[in-house]
Design a protein around this motif. Structure first.
Motif, PDB file in Angstrom:
ATOM      1  N   GLY A 165      67.500  55.855  81.394  1.00 50.78           N
ATOM      2  CA  GLY A 165      68.236  55.253  82.491  1.00 50.78           C
ATOM      3  C   GLY A 165      67.306  54.836  83.612  1.00 50.78           C
ATOM      4  N   THR A 166      67.887  54.499  84.734  1.00 48.95           N
ATOM      5  CA  THR A 166      67.131  54.188  85.948  1.00 48.95           C
ATOM      6  C   THR A 166      67.476  55.253  86.979  1.00 48.95           C
ATOM      7  OG1 THR A 166      67.177  51.818  85.486  1.00 48.95           O
ATOM      8  CG2 THR A 166      66.667  52.491  87.742  1.00 48.95           C
ATOM      9  N   VAL A 167      66.460  55.862  87.559  1.00 49.47           N
ATOM     10  CA  VAL A 167      66.699  56.955  88.497  1.00 49.47           C
ATOM     11  C   VAL A 167      65.979  56.709  89.815  1.00 49.47           C
ATOM     12  CG1 VAL A 167      67.051  58.686  86.703  1.00 49.47           C
ATOM     13  CG2 VAL A 167      64.756  58.293  87.598  1.00 49.47           C
ATOM     14  N   GLU A 168      66.472  57.361  90.845  1.00 50.69           N
ATOM     15  CA  GLU A 168      65.828  57.309  92.149  1.00 50.69           C
ATOM     16  C   GLU A 168      64.821  58.438  92.258  1.00 50.69           C
ATOM     17  OE1 GLU A 168      66.910  57.660  96.929  1.00 50.69           O
ATOM     18  OE2 GLU A 168      68.505  57.692  95.413  1.00 50.69           O
ATOM     19  N   ILE A 169      63.634  58.113  92.764  1.00 45.04           N
ATOM     20  CA  ILE A 169      62.645  59.126  93.078  1.00 45.04           C
ATOM     21  C   ILE A 169      62.269  58.996  94.550  1.00 45.04           C
ATOM     22  CG2 ILE A 169      61.710  59.252  90.733  1.00 45.04           C
ATOM     23  CD1 ILE A 169      59.331  57.572  91.686  1.00 45.04           C
ATOM     24  N   ARG A 170      61.810  60.103  95.130  1.00 40.01           N
ATOM     25  CA  ARG A 170      61.392  60.102  96.533  1.00 40.01           C
ATOM     26  C   ARG A 170      59.902  60.403  96.602  1.00 40.01           C
ATOM     27  NH1 ARG A 170      64.953  63.349  98.654  1.00 40.01           N
ATOM     28  NH2 ARG A 170      66.256  61.648  99.427  1.00 40.01           N
ATOM     29  N   LEU A 171      59.157  59.531  97.242  1.00 37.14           N
ATOM     30  CA  LEU A 171      57.719  59.720  97.386  1.00 37.14           C
ATOM     31  C   LEU A 171      57.419  60.704  98.514  1.00 37.14           C
ATOM     32  CD1 LEU A 171      56.460  56.022  97.142  1.00 37.14           C
ATOM     33  CD2 LEU A 171      56.667  57.690  95.302  1.00 37.14           C
ATOM     34  N   SER A 172      56.465  61.593  98.265  1.00 34.20           N
ATOM     35  CA  SER A 172      55.970  62.481  99.308  1.00 34.20           C
ATOM     36  C   SER A 172      55.010  61.698 100.197  1.00 34.20           C
ATOM     37  CB  SER A 172      55.237  63.664  98.678  1.00 34.20           C
ATOM     38  OG  SER A 172      54.053  63.198  98.014  1.00 34.20           O
ATOM     39  N   ASP A 173      54.540  62.322 101.257  1.00 35.20           N
ATOM     40  CA  ASP A 173      53.549  61.654 102.107  1.00 35.20           C
ATOM     41  C   ASP A 173      52.297  61.316 101.288  1.00 35.20           C
ATOM     42  OD1 ASP A 173      55.209  61.774 104.304  1.00 35.20           O
ATOM     43  OD2 ASP A 173      54.292  63.588 105.131  1.00 35.20           O
ATOM     44  N   ASP A 174      51.874  62.248 100.415  1.00 30.84           N
ATOM     45  CA  ASP A 174      50.733  61.963  99.540  1.00 30.84           C
ATOM     46  C   ASP A 174      51.048  60.792  98.615  1.00 30.84           C
ATOM     47  OD1 ASP A 174      48.948  63.929 100.462  1.00 30.84           O
ATOM     48  OD2 ASP A 174      49.821  65.461  99.166  1.00 30.84           O
TER      49      ASP A 174
END
Length: 232
Positions: free
Chosen positions: A125-134
């Motif tokens: 599927g297609t999912v949302e990811i959240r980037l950290s500051d790094d």
């Protein structure tokens, strides 16, 4: 801002047993960057020591177990030695499973375990990811905390706490989830989607999802390579 070296960066892509039948997406994504000289390698090439000709190796999607077992003890140690001596490793989906420290066929390059192994085939599927500051820094998305990305049953990574390996940096976590084929809901969110670590003198960066199969995110591979090239 980091600038590419004038000399072409030689990149090896593993294309033997265990990889997906269709590797066109990853090869096309890498071919789009003129700074790279890309070549495909088989198990016999790795076992013969040809990795020494390259700056980094990419293990693409498919089956992590298939790739690891095909390499055998000799091939896996060749990859480990390659990274240990200062080169780079990028794992995508199966390649992330392979880099982990959680299976008999693992490379043990990344201090990561795989959660909910029973439901590894949890669907696509297609999912949302959240980037950290790094993650924003490494992947050059300073204004974009969240992105949507293609997912194809990649590993749900978490710190393994293995002695002798430094902890990895979490570049992104899953916000959304794919929970098909009997996989329980609520397990995937919060697990590591993109991880970066060091092994010896080299660097490792693993994508559980597929940036090369996500229009607009193909440059994640380029930025991953740039980060690897900055290894001391």
């Amino acid at each position: 801002m980091w600038r590419w070296q004038q000399k072409l960066i030689r990149v090896a892509v593993y294309t033997d047993t265990g990889t997906s039948k269709d590797l066109s997406a990853v090869l096309k994504a890498l071919a789009a960057f003129p700074e790279l000289a890309v070549e495909t390698l088989k198990v016999k090439d790795i076992q013969a020591g040809r990795l020494s000709e390259f700056a980094l190796v990419v293990f693409p999607g498919g089956s992590g177990g298939g790739e690891g077992k095909a390499l055998g003890d000799e091939g896996r140690e060749k990859v480990r030695q390659f990274v240990r001596e200062g080169k780079g490793y990028i794992g995508i989906c199966a390649g992330a499973y392979l880099a982990s420290s959680d299976y008999p066929w693992s490379l043990n390059l990344l201090n990561a375990k795989v959660l909910d192994k029973q439901h590894w085939a949890r669907g696509n599927g297609t999912v949302e990811i959240r980037l950290s500051d790094d993650g924003k820094t490494v992947l050059k998305r300073p204004e974009s905390a969240s992105v949507r990305i293609a997912y194809r049953q990649g590993p749900l990574l978490a710190p393994a706490g293995k002695p002798g390996l430094p902890p990895y940096k979490e570049l992104a976590t899953y916000v959304g989830e794919v929970a098909l084929k009997g996989a329980p809901k609520g397990v995937m969110p919060g697990t590591t989607a993109i991880a970066a670590g060091e092994f010896g003198k080299g660097r490792v960066l693993c994508f559980s999802p597929h940036p090369e199969k996500t229009p607009g995110l193909e440059d994640f591979l380029r930025h991953a390579i740039a980060w690897i090239q900055q290894a001391p």
